[in-house]
Design an enzyme around this catalytic site. Structure first.
Site, PDB file in Angstrom:
ATOM      1  N   SER A 270     -33.809 -12.960  55.410  1.00 50.55           N
ATOM      2  CA  SER A 270     -33.086 -13.416  56.608  1.00 50.55           C
ATOM      3  C   SER A 270     -31.599 -13.614  56.373  1.00 50.55           C
ATOM      4  O   SER A 270     -30.912 -14.144  57.257  1.00 50.55           O
ATOM      5  CB  SER A 270     -33.693 -14.740  57.103  1.00 50.55           C
ATOM      6  OG  SER A 270     -35.044 -14.571  57.464  1.00 50.55           O
TER       7      SER A 270
ATOM      8  N   GLU B 106       0.798  -1.223   0.000  1.00 45.73           N
ATOM      9  CA  GLU B 106       0.000   0.000   0.000  1.00 45.73           C
ATOM     10  C   GLU B 106       0.834   1.279   0.000  1.00 45.73           C
ATOM     11  O   GLU B 106       0.378   2.300  -0.521  1.00 45.73           O
ATOM     12  CB  GLU B 106      -0.934   0.009   1.227  1.00 45.73           C
ATOM     13  CG  GLU B 106      -1.963  -1.102   1.243  1.00 45.73           C
ATOM     14  CD  GLU B 106      -2.957  -0.984   0.102  1.00 45.73           C
ATOM     15  OE1 GLU B 106      -3.343   0.153  -0.256  1.00 45.73           O
ATOM     16  OE2 GLU B 106      -3.329  -2.028  -0.454  1.00 45.73           O
TER      17      GLU B 106
END
Length: 667
Positions: free
Chosen positions: A329, A85
């Site tokens: 609880s 590229e």
């Protein structure tokens, strides 16, 4: 005349010209800076501890895009990229005159484009602000490429390209593409993978692997040849592209809410996370309800996080792992543990489970029955309410709340209608407070760490300092008691599990908590909107889910034995104060309440009986109404029928002649 003076003058003019040009370029750079908006919008990727992908969410513009730098990328990919590229990437200033001249000459000679002449900087400029391919657009790309090199340097430009390169569909950048296509980071790419990622940005639509895999593979082979790499057989590595898993929807919602982006490596175990989700999917949830589960290992790393809601973004559903709910609880073990630590009781201390009123608060057990005299161990295993209330009364609700808050576990107290927070009360121990599943699991993890607390971690790396919640002896006592709690129905292979369940008032929340040498597990069941689920209980609804999750865990790793604590002395050797919890309260009138107004007239105008209830002191009791003894047959429930509406003075006396009095009004 000095012969050097003209040269000096020309040099000054040149320098002045360059200075003016530089100043103009700087001004233009500031007036028209590059738009980095797209480069800053990132996706979120969650990974398990072994880097297995867990879940992901696109960026705000709907793209799969992740931050990346050239140092994060396989050098073989970078070499192939430069070779195909931009061969002179390290030499030109963003625009390569040689490449442009070559492209123009080839176009004029052959009549079609042979090579484009665009540098990586020019491609990056177009990726930042996409536009159509035109000559004016190309010119703008050239100017912007020079600006990008000026501002960020070559490495900065390369990083932008690696972040924005189109890799097919909604995928941008090499890191997102590598994770989604190949399932790993771009730091290790095979030659074939590198060729695919270099090739895709040239024609992302034509080479999109989901639609055109053959065209992509052929182009990737040509890329390898252009880059001087020996031809390799290239085949698409997976049958599906963009394979984004969705195994942790609540956790990704948590990170999105916190503004996190990029790749987050969590502590989750990918296999266990998926297995726990499957377990919850297979279990029948409460009507219009769901389950939530949290699993943390011995090192307090969260291995599984299932919040009971499938949502891709924050705000669309509730994550029950983080939402405060009534813990029922489940706080009782820590109340008893603090009482043990203070020396006010032991597991063998005998307590009375009977009707009791404290400051007008008269709790009932879950089944509305009372067991009479029992031990603290049995009271905790059976989750009796009255003994837990007595233990919290000795500690003090405010002191209990502050102790938890100091250890990083805040309690969410109810608020009054005007928005102010109420003061801690004895109802805390029965669930009259808000607590998240994550915080509750943090507390239960302390039972397997000698009473020490530290935050549970969901991200890899780093540990938080521990704080002391309970003494080692108190923690060992609580764990030993809970280890003897009966497991869920049908479970036989239970092992070394400290087990506790809880059900909130109104059947809104069911809990099951377990502390084991392998892991700490928390399960919540209920409706996300907080409404009641008839029949919901912690033992019968959440307990079986916890047992299923526990069966998924591997055997506990061998580790150093915990320090042994001195065994408790025999009950006869304890001091009288520890043999039985003193219950020398004066008698109390539970019902009616003092100064209450009671309706006692039927529809035909006759007076109906008023039930009487007392507690405390030393039975048997004697009742008096306005000084007159009330005749109560043995074993019968005391009741009084008023002669007419008006005021009444009621007295309760016990066997020791201690008494309590109230005044009521009958209407």
């Amino acid at each position: 005349m000095n012969p050097r003076r003209p040269f000096v003058r020309r040099g000054a003019i040149c320098l002045g010209f360059l200075g003016v040009v530089t100043a103009e370029l700087l001004i233009l750079d500031r007036l028209d800076p590059p738009d980095l908006h797209r480069a800053r919008q990132m996706s979120l990727f969650l990974q398990a501890s072994d880097h297995t992908p867990l879940d992901a969410h696109t960026s705000s513009d709907g793209m799969w895009r992740l931050p990346v730098t050239s140092s994060d990328v396989d050098p073989a990919y970078l070499a192939l990229l430069m070779a195909t590229e931009d061969r002179r990437f390290d030499e030109h200033p963003g625009v390569d005159p040689q490449a442009l001249l070559r492209a123009v000459w080839q176009l004029a000679r052959r009549g079609h484009i042979v090579s484009g002449g665009s540098t990586l900087a020019m491609q990056t400029a177009r990726l930042l602000t996409p536009h159509r391919h035109t000559w004016t657009g190309k010119l703008r790309d050239m100017l912007r490429a020079l600006q990008l090199e000026w501002r960020f340097g070559r490495r900065g430009v390369l990083d932008l390209y690696l972040t924005l390169a189109p890799e097919g569909g909604h995928i941008e950048g090499i890191r997102a593409a590598s994770l989604l296509y190949f399932g790993h980071e771009p730091g290790r790419l095979s030659p074939a993978e590198a060729a695919i990622l270099v090739t895709l940005p040239r024609r992302p639509a034509a080479f999109w692997p989901r639609r055109h895999p053959e065209a992509l593979m052929a182009a990737a082979r040509r890329t390898l040849q252009r880059g001087g790499v020996a031809p390799l057989p290239i085949a698409w590595p997976t049958p599906d592209t963009q394979g984004v898993p969705h195994d942790a929807p609540e956790l990704i919602g948590h990170f999105l809410s916190a503004g996190r982006r990029g790749v987050v490596t969590t502590t989750l175990d990918a296999h266990l996370q998926r297995s726990v989700r499957q377990v919850l999917a297979n279990r029948t949830a409460p009507l219009r309800g769901t389950f939530a589960t949290l699993v943390a290992d011995h090192d307090r790393r969260i291995l599984a996080w299932v919040g009971g809601a499938e949502h891709p973004a924050p705000g669309s559903a509730i994550d029950a792992v983080l939402t405060p709910r009534s813990p029922g609880s489940t706080l009782k073990p820590f109340v008893y543990g603090m009482a043990f630590e203070k020396g006010w009781m032991t597991p063998r201390t005998r307590v009375r489970d009977s009707r009791l009123a404290i400051g007008g608060y008269a709790p009932l057990d879950f089944d509305h029955a009372f067991r009479g005299e029992t031990t603290v161990s049995e009271a905790l295993q059976l989750s009796l309410n009255v003994p837990a209330i007595q233990a919290l009364e000795k500690i003090g609700p405010t002191r209990f709340q502050e102790r938890l808050s100091t250890n990083g576990v805040p309690l969410h107290l109810p608020k009054t209608p005007d928005g102010t927070q109420t003061a801690p009360s004895l109802a805390i121990v029965l669930g009259g407070v808000g607590l998240s599943l994550r915080d509750l699991t943090t507390l239960y993890a302390a039972l397997d760490h000698g009473g020490r607390v530290a935050p549970l971690r969901v991200e890899s790396g780093g540990t938080a300092p521990e704080t002391r919640l309970l003494s080692p002896r108190a923690a060992a006592d609580i764990r030993a008691i809970l280890r003897d709690t009966a497991p869920p129905e049908g479970v036989t292979n239970w092992g070394d599990v400290a087990f506790k369940t809880g059900t909130s008032y109104g059947y809104r929340d069911g809990w099951a908590m377990a502390s084991t040498p392998r892991a700490t597990i928390g399960v919540w069941a209920g409706r996300p909107d907080g409404t009641a689920s008839p029949g919901l209980t912690g033992r019968d609804t959440a307990g079986p889910v916890l047992a299923d999750v526990l069966s998924l865990l591997a055997p506990a790793p061998t580790r150093e034995e915990a320090p042994q604590v001195e065994p408790h002395r025999a009950l006869a050797a304890l001091s009288p104060a520890l043999r039985a919890l003193p219950h020398g309260r004066a008698p109390q009138i539970i019902f009616p309440r003092d100064r209450a107004e009671i309706e006692s007239r039927s529809s035909d105008g006759s007076m109906v009986p008023v039930g009487l209830e007392g507690a405390g002191g030393h039975p048997p009791y004697r009742w008096y109404v306005n000084g007159i003894p009330l005749n109560v047959p043995p074993g019968a429930q005391p009741a009084w029928t008023p002669d007419a509406p008006g005021f009444a003075h009621i007295t309760l006396a016990d066997a020791g002649n201690a008494h309590a009095t109230i005044d009521i009004r009958v209407r």
